[in-house]
Design an enzyme around this catalytic site. Structure first.
Site, PDB file in Angstrom:
ATOM      1  N   ARG A 149       0.379  -1.165   0.219  1.00  0.00           N
ATOM      2  CA  ARG A 149       0.243  -0.166   0.220  1.00  0.00           C
ATOM      3  C   ARG A 149       0.919   1.293  -0.130  1.00  0.00           C
ATOM      4  NH1 ARG A 149      -1.831  -3.515   3.485  1.00  0.00           N
ATOM      5  NH2 ARG A 149      -3.991  -4.306   3.251  1.00  0.00           N
ATOM      6  N   LYS A 173      -1.421  -2.545   8.123  1.00  0.00           N
ATOM      7  CA  LYS A 173      -2.620  -1.900   8.695  1.00  0.00           C
ATOM      8  C   LYS A 173      -2.636  -2.800   9.960  1.00  0.00           C
ATOM      9  CE  LYS A 173      -6.499  -0.866   5.196  1.00  0.00           C
ATOM     10  NZ  LYS A 173      -7.995  -1.544   4.569  1.00  0.00           N
ATOM     11  N   HIS A 246      -2.746   2.525  -5.827  1.00  0.00           N
ATOM     12  CA  HIS A 246      -3.596   1.051  -6.208  1.00  0.00           C
ATOM     13  C   HIS A 246      -4.143   1.379  -6.917  1.00  0.00           C
ATOM     14  CE1 HIS A 246      -5.817   0.090  -1.845  1.00  0.00           C
ATOM     15  NE2 HIS A 246      -6.441  -0.572  -2.880  1.00  0.00           N
ATOM     16  N   ARG A 249      -0.856  -1.669  -7.076  1.00  0.00           N
ATOM     17  CA  ARG A 249      -1.184  -2.892  -6.089  1.00  0.00           C
ATOM     18  C   ARG A 249      -1.992  -3.796  -6.141  1.00  0.00           C
ATOM     19  NH1 ARG A 249      -1.560  -3.877  -0.385  1.00  0.00           N
ATOM     20  NH2 ARG A 249      -3.855  -5.149   0.031  1.00  0.00           N
ATOM     21  N   HIS A 272      -4.061  -8.779   2.623  1.00  0.00           N
ATOM     22  CA  HIS A 272      -5.022  -8.902   3.386  1.00  0.00           C
ATOM     23  C   HIS A 272      -5.682 -10.324   4.891  1.00  0.00           C
ATOM     24  CE1 HIS A 272      -6.704  -7.712  -0.873  1.00  0.00           C
ATOM     25  NE2 HIS A 272      -6.437  -7.312   0.041  1.00  0.00           N
ATOM     26  N   TYR A 281      -9.860 -10.232  -7.595  1.00  0.00           N
ATOM     27  CA  TYR A 281      -9.252 -10.258  -8.623  1.00  0.00           C
ATOM     28  C   TYR A 281      -9.804 -11.496  -9.534  1.00  0.00           C
ATOM     29  CZ  TYR A 281      -6.965  -6.775  -5.892  1.00  0.00           C
ATOM     30  OH  TYR A 281      -6.309  -5.677  -4.995  1.00  0.00           O
TER      31      TYR A 281
END
Length: 304
Positions: A149, A173, A246, A249, A272, A281
């Site tokens: 990110r 995160k 992004h 990414r 994730h 995806y």
């Protein structure tokens, strides 16, 4: 109002200490909560115990009247649901009325990605004989080569790069850390930048920062700065697409899956928490598989 603010303060502490939430997450939760608290004041609701399904439905109506997308409304309700779960745990309320509210699932948008030819043009746009060009090349190699990110990229330090085993330590995160590998192209670009361009940029500021990516003044780059750099790269090419971090990414994940990488591996590389986040995806890989099938299988389509 004081009662509302007290519970909001303790909820913020809960997010920061117990949930180890990032500053971005805490900010968004408080924004959603402030909006809801203002609505309660307007409606004359003085206690969280007074909040019922009718109040929530009225609030939903005000949100939809603002022409917010389903995704935005779902996020706000999700924030409130978390907050009311906290209130229930603290025995401020008996039951969480938000758990009885269902929302239509927001349609997941198809992630945009760049084709290999478009990526190659971006790499060709940088003049690596100058410090800025070396930085931009290294930045592009890291973003595309690792799929991290923009916030993760912005916070990288020299110590996070391990050339001996070809990995980057990424702080993701919720302050969760993960190791992401990088390839030979990224290694070459990083070595050139670190040993040449970065030193020249650092001399301009006279600072002793450990941040990996620096701006033209030799100071740590911002996430906005990274976006501006990508925009300038596009302007230096014949590309007409919009490129943002992004999208790189998305491109990283899409190219991996198209070349046969398994979903679990891509999930881990992207950081994730759940596989469902990575599964957005699959539409791309399905299209890719169909195109390969149509071109390759002798019985895929009739002879003309």
């Amino acid at each position: 109002m004081d009662n509302f603010l007290h519970h909001q303060k303790t909820f913020t502490e809960y997010l920061q200490i117990e949930k180890n939430a990032s500053s971005y997450t805490v900010t968004y939760y408080n924004q959603d909560l402030n909006e809801f608290l203002f609505f309660l004041q307007q409606e004359g609701v003085n206690s969280f115990t007074e909040v019922n399904q009718d109040i929530i439905r009225l609030y939903l109506t005000t949100l939809y009247n603002k022409n917010l997308s389903r995704r935005s409304v779902s996020r706000k309700i999700s924030s409130l649901r978390t907050f009311f779960n906290f209130l229930e745990r603290e025995e401020v309320i008996v039951t969480n009325v938000l758990n009885q509210i269902t929302l239509p699932k927001a349609q997941k948008s198809i992630p945009e990605f760049l084709y290999v030819e478009e990526i190659e043009k971006l790499f060709e746009s940088n003049d690596t004989s100058h410090p800025i060009g070396q930085r931009d090349q290294a930045l592009l190699e890291v973003l595309y080569g690792t799929g991290i990110r923009v916030s993760e990229c912005q916070s990288l330090t020299i110590k996070d790069i391990d050339f001996s085993i070809g990995t980057i330590l990424v702080k993701g995160k919720g302050r969760k850390e993960r190791y992401v590998p990088f390839g030979s192209f990224a290694e070459k670009a990083l070595r050139v930048y670190i040993h040449d361009g970065r030193k020249q940029l650092l001399d301009k500021s006279g600072e002793n920062t450990e941040h990996l990516f620096l701006n033209a003044r030799g100071k740590p780059i911002t996430t906005r700065g990274i976006r501006v750099i990508l925009k300038k790269m596009v302007e230096n090419t014949a590309l007409t697409v919009n490129v943002h971090p992004h999208k790189l990414r998305h491109t990283f994940a899409t190219h991996l899956l198209n070349e046969g990488a398994d979903m679990r591996t891509v999930q881990e590389l992207l950081g994730h928490e759940s596989l469902s986040s990575t599964q957005i995806y699959t539409h791309v890989t399905k299209d890719h598989l169909r195109n390969v099938y149509l071109k390759s299988h002798p019985r895929a389509k009739g002879k003309e």
